[in-house]
Design an enzyme around this catalytic site. Structure first.
Site, PDB file in Angstrom:
ATOM      1  N   VAL A  61      10.454 -20.950  72.250  1.00  0.00           N
ATOM      2  CA  VAL A  61      10.547 -20.920  73.717  1.00  0.00           C
ATOM      3  C   VAL A  61       9.952 -19.656  74.323  1.00  0.00           C
ATOM      4  O   VAL A  61      10.097 -19.412  75.521  1.00  0.00           O
ATOM      5  CB  VAL A  61      12.001 -21.120  74.198  1.00  0.00           C
ATOM      6  CG1 VAL A  61      12.447 -22.551  73.949  1.00  0.00           C
ATOM      7  CG2 VAL A  61      12.955 -20.127  73.530  1.00  0.00           C
TER       8      VAL A  61
ATOM      9  N   TYR B 101      17.110  -4.566  74.649  1.00  0.00           N
ATOM     10  CA  TYR B 101      17.901  -5.809  74.670  1.00  0.00           C
ATOM     11  C   TYR B 101      18.766  -5.858  75.927  1.00  0.00           C
ATOM     12  O   TYR B 101      18.801  -6.866  76.637  1.00  0.00           O
ATOM     13  CB  TYR B 101      18.770  -5.886  73.420  1.00  0.00           C
ATOM     14  CG  TYR B 101      19.773  -7.010  73.422  1.00  0.00           C
ATOM     15  CD1 TYR B 101      19.391  -8.314  73.134  1.00  0.00           C
ATOM     16  CD2 TYR B 101      21.119  -6.758  73.719  1.00  0.00           C
ATOM     17  CE1 TYR B 101      20.322  -9.350  73.137  1.00  0.00           C
ATOM     18  CE2 TYR B 101      22.047  -7.787  73.723  1.00  0.00           C
ATOM     19  CZ  TYR B 101      21.645  -9.076  73.433  1.00  0.00           C
ATOM     20  OH  TYR B 101      22.576 -10.092  73.436  1.00  0.00           O
TER      21      TYR B 101
ATOM     22  N   ALA C 253      18.308  -4.294  78.714  1.00  0.00           N
ATOM     23  CA  ALA C 253      17.449  -4.435  79.894  1.00  0.00           C
ATOM     24  C   ALA C 253      16.993  -5.880  80.070  1.00  0.00           C
ATOM     25  O   ALA C 253      16.922  -6.393  81.193  1.00  0.00           O
ATOM     26  CB  ALA C 253      16.248  -3.511  79.773  1.00  0.00           C
TER      27      ALA C 253
END
Length: 254
Positions: A66, A159, A161
């Protein structure tokens, strides 16, 4: 009140393990047909589908990265073909990759973390929204983290952020699509046990210390998160959009 999602099609990214699996099973139990996205663990996805079907639900597994726009479009085309147009989207896919101090940060690590957490949320939402507009409504739930508020643990600043970006994005996107009857909300889980995340990134000592600081006296479970997803995609939250639910047992209160 019984929540009935019969005739709804739900896509859960990263829906084959941990929190994602609990979400997939909970939505299926409520009557939704569930599209379970996975990246690599085909066996876990197959087990998830079988578990849902054994309980009388409807589910299909769809492999896609994704963070790749072409694969997102292909996945959604396959979901529409096998199950129908998407009514519910849960952007659950995410990863910290590894703990890495900023002074050791490189562009590759930065890109991987931002892509799997934030880019995936933005572009899967964009791709699924056309179905919801055509249907006159829908629900999107983005799974952030308490790290978005407190910066996370050691080596987790990027991570954190990326998860904070999900919260801000949810607010902005909610304003854009509200006129189409689409609601966009966010969940911010705290310390959720029974997941590969903490098995990988959290020591036993850190786990015990964190649990001792939680007012409710326990770690969360994937089901705690799944129940909040069910609330957000149901009519019980019909007048909520752009909001974030903190699921952390009181360890962080706004």
């Amino acid at each position: 009140m019984t929540i009935n999602l019969t005739h709804k099609i739900a896509l859960v990214t990263g829906g084959n393990n941990g929190i994602g699996l609990a979400i997939s099973e909970t939505l299926a139990k409520a009557g939704a047909k569930v599209a379970i996205n996975y990246l690599k663990d085909k066996e876990a996805a197959a087990r998830a589908v079988e578990s849902i079907r054994a309980a009388g639900g409807v589910a299909e597994a769809f492999q896609a990265d994704v963070t790749d726009l072409q694969q997102i479009d292909q996945m959604l085309a396959e979901v529409r073909e096998k199950l129908g147009p998407i009514d519910i989207l849960v952007n659950n896919a995410g990863h910290m990759i590894k703990r890495l101090p900023n002074m050791e940060m490189d562009e590759e690590h930065y890109g991987k973390v931002m892509d799997v957490n934030f880019k995936s949320c933005v572009f899967v939402s964009k791709a699924a929204t056309s179905d919801m507009i055509a249907a006159g409504g829908g629900a999107i739930v983005n799974v952030s983290s308490v790290a978005a508020h407190n910066g996370g643990g050691p080596g987790a600043s990027v991570y954190a952020a990326s998860k904070a970006a999900m919260i801000s994005y949810s607010k902005g996107f909610a304003k854009e699509v509200a006129k189409h009857g689409i609601r966009v909300n966010c969940l911010s889980p705290g310390f959720i046990g029974q997941t590969a995340f903490h098995a990988t990134f959290t020591t036993d000592a850190a786990r015990e210390s964190t649990i001792s600081s939680i007012p409710l006296g326990r770690e969360g479970t994937p089901q705690d998160v799944a129940d909040s997803v069910l609330f957000f995609v149901s009519d019980l939250s019909a007048y909520l959009t752009g909001e974030t639910i903190e699921i952390n047992g009181g360890m962080f209160m706004k």
